[in-house]
Enzyme design. Structure first.
Site, PDB file in Angstrom:
ATOM      1  N   TYR A 176       0.814  -1.213   0.000  1.00 44.19           N
ATOM      2  CA  TYR A 176       0.000   0.000   0.000  1.00 44.19           C
ATOM      3  C   TYR A 176       0.849   1.265   0.000  1.00 44.19           C
ATOM      4  O   TYR A 176       0.354   2.346  -0.336  1.00 44.19           O
ATOM      5  CB  TYR A 176      -0.929   0.043   1.218  1.00 44.19           C
ATOM      6  CG  TYR A 176      -1.908  -1.092   1.333  1.00 44.19           C
ATOM      7  CD1 TYR A 176      -2.126  -1.993   0.298  1.00 44.19           C
ATOM      8  CD2 TYR A 176      -2.625  -1.271   2.518  1.00 44.19           C
ATOM      9  CE1 TYR A 176      -3.028  -3.038   0.438  1.00 44.19           C
ATOM     10  CE2 TYR A 176      -3.533  -2.305   2.654  1.00 44.19           C
ATOM     11  CZ  TYR A 176      -3.727  -3.196   1.618  1.00 44.19           C
ATOM     12  OH  TYR A 176      -4.619  -4.229   1.764  1.00 44.19           O
ATOM     13  N   LEU A 234     -17.756  -4.648   1.463  1.00 46.84           N
ATOM     14  CA  LEU A 234     -18.946  -3.991   0.917  1.00 46.84           C
ATOM     15  C   LEU A 234     -18.904  -3.955  -0.611  1.00 46.84           C
ATOM     16  O   LEU A 234     -19.718  -3.269  -1.243  1.00 46.84           O
ATOM     17  CB  LEU A 234     -19.067  -2.570   1.469  1.00 46.84           C
ATOM     18  CG  LEU A 234     -19.197  -2.480   2.991  1.00 46.84           C
ATOM     19  CD1 LEU A 234     -19.168  -1.031   3.455  1.00 46.84           C
ATOM     20  CD2 LEU A 234     -20.470  -3.160   3.470  1.00 46.84           C
ATOM     21  N   LYS A 287     -12.785   0.039   4.112  1.00 44.75           N
ATOM     22  CA  LYS A 287     -11.994   1.267   4.074  1.00 44.75           C
ATOM     23  C   LYS A 287     -12.931   2.459   4.108  1.00 44.75           C
ATOM     24  O   LYS A 287     -13.942   2.486   3.418  1.00 44.75           O
ATOM     25  CB  LYS A 287     -11.146   1.306   2.796  1.00 44.75           C
ATOM     26  CG  LYS A 287     -10.136   2.473   2.739  1.00 44.75           C
ATOM     27  CD  LYS A 287     -10.695   3.773   2.225  1.00 44.75           C
ATOM     28  CE  LYS A 287     -11.033   3.738   0.758  1.00 44.75           C
ATOM     29  NZ  LYS A 287     -11.499   5.085   0.280  1.00 44.75           N
ATOM     30  N   SER A 288     -12.609   3.450   4.922  1.00 39.78           N
ATOM     31  CA  SER A 288     -13.357   4.698   4.904  1.00 39.78           C
ATOM     32  C   SER A 288     -12.488   5.819   5.438  1.00 39.78           C
ATOM     33  O   SER A 288     -11.779   5.652   6.424  1.00 39.78           O
ATOM     34  CB  SER A 288     -14.634   4.609   5.737  1.00 39.78           C
ATOM     35  OG  SER A 288     -15.317   5.850   5.686  1.00 39.78           O
ATOM     36  N   ARG A 320     -18.883   7.890   7.681  1.00 42.64           N
ATOM     37  CA  ARG A 320     -18.851   6.483   7.281  1.00 42.64           C
ATOM     38  C   ARG A 320     -18.087   5.631   8.292  1.00 42.64           C
ATOM     39  O   ARG A 320     -18.457   4.494   8.553  1.00 42.64           O
ATOM     40  CB  ARG A 320     -18.232   6.354   5.892  1.00 42.64           C
ATOM     41  CG  ARG A 320     -18.288   4.936   5.321  1.00 42.64           C
ATOM     42  CD  ARG A 320     -19.713   4.407   5.220  1.00 42.64           C
ATOM     43  NE  ARG A 320     -20.546   5.249   4.395  1.00 42.64           N
ATOM     44  CZ  ARG A 320     -20.595   5.183   3.069  1.00 42.64           C
ATOM     45  NH1 ARG A 320     -19.835   4.335   2.414  1.00 42.64           N
ATOM     46  NH2 ARG A 320     -21.411   5.980   2.399  1.00 42.64           N
ATOM     47  N   ASN A 336     -19.817   2.502  10.077  1.00 44.09           N
ATOM     48  CA  ASN A 336     -19.283   1.141   9.997  1.00 44.09           C
ATOM     49  C   ASN A 336     -19.096   0.508  11.360  1.00 44.09           C
ATOM     50  O   ASN A 336     -19.148  -0.729  11.492  1.00 44.09           O
ATOM     51  CB  ASN A 336     -17.944   1.151   9.245  1.00 44.09           C
ATOM     52  CG  ASN A 336     -18.098   1.419   7.763  1.00 44.09           C
ATOM     53  OD1 ASN A 336     -19.195   1.365   7.217  1.00 44.09           O
ATOM     54  ND2 ASN A 336     -16.990   1.718   7.106  1.00 44.09           N
TER      55      ASN A 336
END
Length: 280
Positions: free
Chosen positions: A56, A195, A236-237, A242, A246
């Site tokens: 990443y 998601l 991921k957010s 969000r 979550n």
């Protein structure tokens, strides 16, 4: 606003005394200041599990976010993943040290082989090297990611058992055979892209029906579906709204019938990338 109580309500014990929070904060493809800021806010909002990887390119930023949050390290679960340069019993030790240096941490809670890279054929010895790190008290738990049943069987044949396999799972990509194999081997499942990618299933009545009934969003229903199915989920957010949404999935549960209806959305298609061909 913090959400610490809900973040702590569900953990999956990967090893004695090593309980991984079942909702984690995914960080790909965030990088730099965006990653540091999202992690710092995520921890303030109540996350206690952060997922990153060498590939990443954001381990340094994730470490910065952890420090900014002011949350004590002992309260956190940090997962990272090694890439192909770390594939050997000795190279994995170097990869682990480099990951710790980038993150600015003294240990990881979970270190995964990101892809098996079967053409290189070093993933079994790399698993042995990860077990060495655990045996020496340098690493809490180890696991794998994107390993197919055949890869897992080769690891098991050497008496090695990853604590978790992180794979793509969502209502359209249930990977039933993969999940059944995890269960047979006693390996926990962590779902990445839980998601989907703007999955159409979020508009299906199997999801919107429970959302209306429980006063939740479709995304919250899908995350609850993962939890009720015994899976760790790593969405991921980067937005506060969000992130908090979550985490707000611990005050309801789906019925068996509701879970089965979401299971039935499975298209039977495999993950986006084939681990026999793709890797890094």
């Amino acid at each position: 606003m913090t959400n610490n109580s809900t973040a702590e309500q569900a953990r999956f014990e990967l090893a004695p005394g090593a309980g991984i929070p079942m909702i984690g904060l995914g960080t790909w493809p965030l990088a730099g200041e965006a990653a540091a800021d999202a992690v710092a806010r995520g921890l303030t909002n109540g996350y206690r599990h952060v997922d990153t990887a060498e590939k990443y390119g954001n381990e340094d930023a994730v470490g910065e976010g952890i420090r900014r949050s002011g949350i004590d390290r002992s309260e956190l679960w940090i997962t990272s993943k090694l890439s192909v340069a770390g594939h050997s019993r000795t190279a994995v030790r170097t990869a682990y040290g480099q990951a710790l240096e980038r993150l600015g941490l003294e240990y990881l809670d979970l270190f995964l082989i990101h892809w098996p890279n079967p053409k290189l054929d070093r993933y079994v010895e790399t698993c042995a090297g990860l077990q060495d790190l655990v045996d020496e008290g340098l690493l809490r738990t180890w696991g794998v990611s994107n390993f197919k049943p055949a890869h897992l069987d080769r690891v098991a044949a050497e008496g090695l058992k990853p604590a978790v396999n992180q794979v793509q799972v969502d209502p359209h990509h249930l990977q039933r055979g993969q999940l059944d194999h995890h269960a047979a081997l006693g390996i926990a499942t962590a779902a990445y892209s839980p998601l989907g990618r703007a999955g159409a299933f979020l508009d299906h009545p199997a999801v919107t029906g429970p959302a209306a009934a429980y006063g939740k969003t479709p995304a919250q229903v899908v995350l609850r579906w993962h939890l009720d199915s015994g899976r760790i989920a790593v969405p991921k957010s980067a937005s506060d709204a969000r992130q908090l949404e979550n985490l707000d999935v611990f005050d309801f549960a789906l019925t068996g019938g509701e879970r089965a209806a979401i299971d039935a959305l499975d298209t039977g298609t495999g993950p986006r990338l084939d681990a026999d061909d793709y890797g890094h």
